[in-house]
Write a protein that holds these residues in place. Structure first.
Motif, short mmCIF file in Angstrom:
data_model
loop_
_atom_site.label_atom_id
_atom_site.label_comp_id
_atom_site.label_asym_id
_atom_site.label_seq_id
_atom_site.Cartn_x
_atom_site.Cartn_y
_atom_site.Cartn_z
N VAL A 63 0.83 -1.20 0.00
CA VAL A 63 0.00 0.00 0.00
C VAL A 63 0.87 1.25 0.00
CG1 VAL A 63 -1.83 1.24 1.22
CG2 VAL A 63 -1.78 -1.25 1.30
N VAL A 64 0.54 2.18 -0.90
CA VAL A 64 1.19 3.50 -0.96
C VAL A 64 0.10 4.55 -1.11
CG1 VAL A 64 3.32 2.62 -2.01
CG2 VAL A 64 1.48 3.43 -3.48
N LEU A 65 0.45 5.82 -0.95
CA LEU A 65 -0.49 6.90 -1.23
C LEU A 65 -0.31 7.33 -2.68
CD1 LEU A 65 -0.38 9.12 1.98
CD2 LEU A 65 -2.08 7.41 1.31
N VAL A 72 -3.37 3.43 -2.54
CA VAL A 72 -3.28 2.58 -3.72
C VAL A 72 -2.81 1.23 -3.20
CG1 VAL A 72 -2.10 2.18 -5.91
CG2 VAL A 72 -2.75 4.51 -5.25
N VAL A 73 -3.62 0.20 -3.39
CA VAL A 73 -3.32 -1.13 -2.86
C VAL A 73 -2.93 -2.04 -4.02
CG1 VAL A 73 -4.22 -3.12 -1.59
CG2 VAL A 73 -4.99 -0.80 -1.00
N THR A 86 -4.39 -3.58 -8.98
CA THR A 86 -4.13 -2.39 -8.18
C THR A 86 -5.47 -1.74 -7.87
OG1 THR A 86 -2.01 -2.05 -9.29
CG2 THR A 86 -2.92 -0.18 -8.10
N GLU A 87 -5.76 -1.58 -6.58
CA GLU A 87 -7.01 -0.97 -6.13
C GLU A 87 -6.76 0.51 -5.88
OE1 GLU A 87 -8.14 -3.13 -2.63
OE2 GLU A 87 -7.99 -5.06 -3.67
N MET A 88 -7.61 1.35 -6.46
CA MET A 88 -7.37 2.79 -6.40
C MET A 88 -8.64 3.52 -5.97
SD MET A 88 -5.43 2.77 -10.02
CE MET A 88 -6.75 1.72 -10.66
N GLU A 89 -8.74 3.84 -4.69
CA GLU A 89 -9.89 4.56 -4.16
C GLU A 89 -10.06 5.90 -4.88
OE1 GLU A 89 -11.20 6.67 0.01
OE2 GLU A 89 -9.85 4.95 0.10
N GLY A 90 -8.96 6.57 -5.15
CA GLY A 90 -8.99 7.87 -5.81
C GLY A 90 -9.29 7.80 -7.30
N PHE A 91 -9.48 6.62 -7.80
CA PHE A 91 -9.74 6.39 -9.23
C PHE A 91 -11.16 5.86 -9.40
CE2 PHE A 91 -7.91 4.66 -13.37
CZ PHE A 91 -7.42 5.88 -13.80
N ALA A 96 -7.44 -2.01 -11.12
CA ALA A 96 -6.78 -2.28 -12.39
C ALA A 96 -6.26 -3.71 -12.38
CB ALA A 96 -5.64 -1.29 -12.61
N VAL A 97 -6.95 -4.59 -13.07
CA VAL A 97 -6.51 -5.98 -13.19
C VAL A 97 -5.41 -6.02 -14.25
CG1 VAL A 97 -7.20 -8.31 -13.88
CG2 VAL A 97 -8.75 -6.91 -12.51
#
Length: 138
Positions: A63-65, A72-73, A86-91, A96-97
């Motif tokens: 996990v990063v910001l 971003v996970v 990649t899981e992106m709350e801000g997106f 993104a598979v």
């Protein structure tokens, strides 16, 4: 109509699936995707984060910001290291598979490119696709 999204890591210890149709297919040239994949870009199929079901005990997360300041996970296999999504709350709460991990990627055709401003000089963005210098708003 596309069948269910299914994929797995290189060693097969982690698999995933989603019943959702992709919201968009992208080619990402961001520095994080470059480092994660070990190449110049990542091709991604975006689906709602909550729709992805993972199976296998070896799944790990990093996990990063992101640019938005939200997490971003990155999901990957702890055994072979394959990046899976990649899981992106801000997106828009989309994940993104990683297209190369799909069991069948014959239907994948990126529609746009993001982070074209950080594309590697040795692998230039595809001029046939619309380019965004950073992240677009979805």
């Amino acid at each position: 109509m596309m069948s269910k999204i299914r994929g797995r890591c290189l060693c097969g210890q982690v698999s995933y699936h989603s019943d959702e149709e992709p919201a968009v297919q992208i080619m990402c040239h961001c520095p994080d995707c470059q480092k994660q994949t070990g190449t110049a870009f990542s091709v991604n199929v975006l689906v709602p984060t909550k729709s992805i079901i993972f199976e296998g005990e070896a799944r790990r997360q990093y996990v990063v910001l992101g640019d938005t300041g939200k997490p971003v996970v990155r999901n990957f296999c702890g055994n072979c290291g394959s990046p899976l999504s990649t899981e992106m709350e801000g997106f828009g709460n989309l994940a993104a598979v990683k297209a190369a991990t799909l069991d069948d990627d014959s239907w994948v055709k990126p529609e746009i490119q993001i982070f074209s401003d950080t594309a590697k000089h040795y692998c230039t963005p595809n001029d046939e696709l619309k380019k965004w210098p950073r992240n677009p708003a979805f």
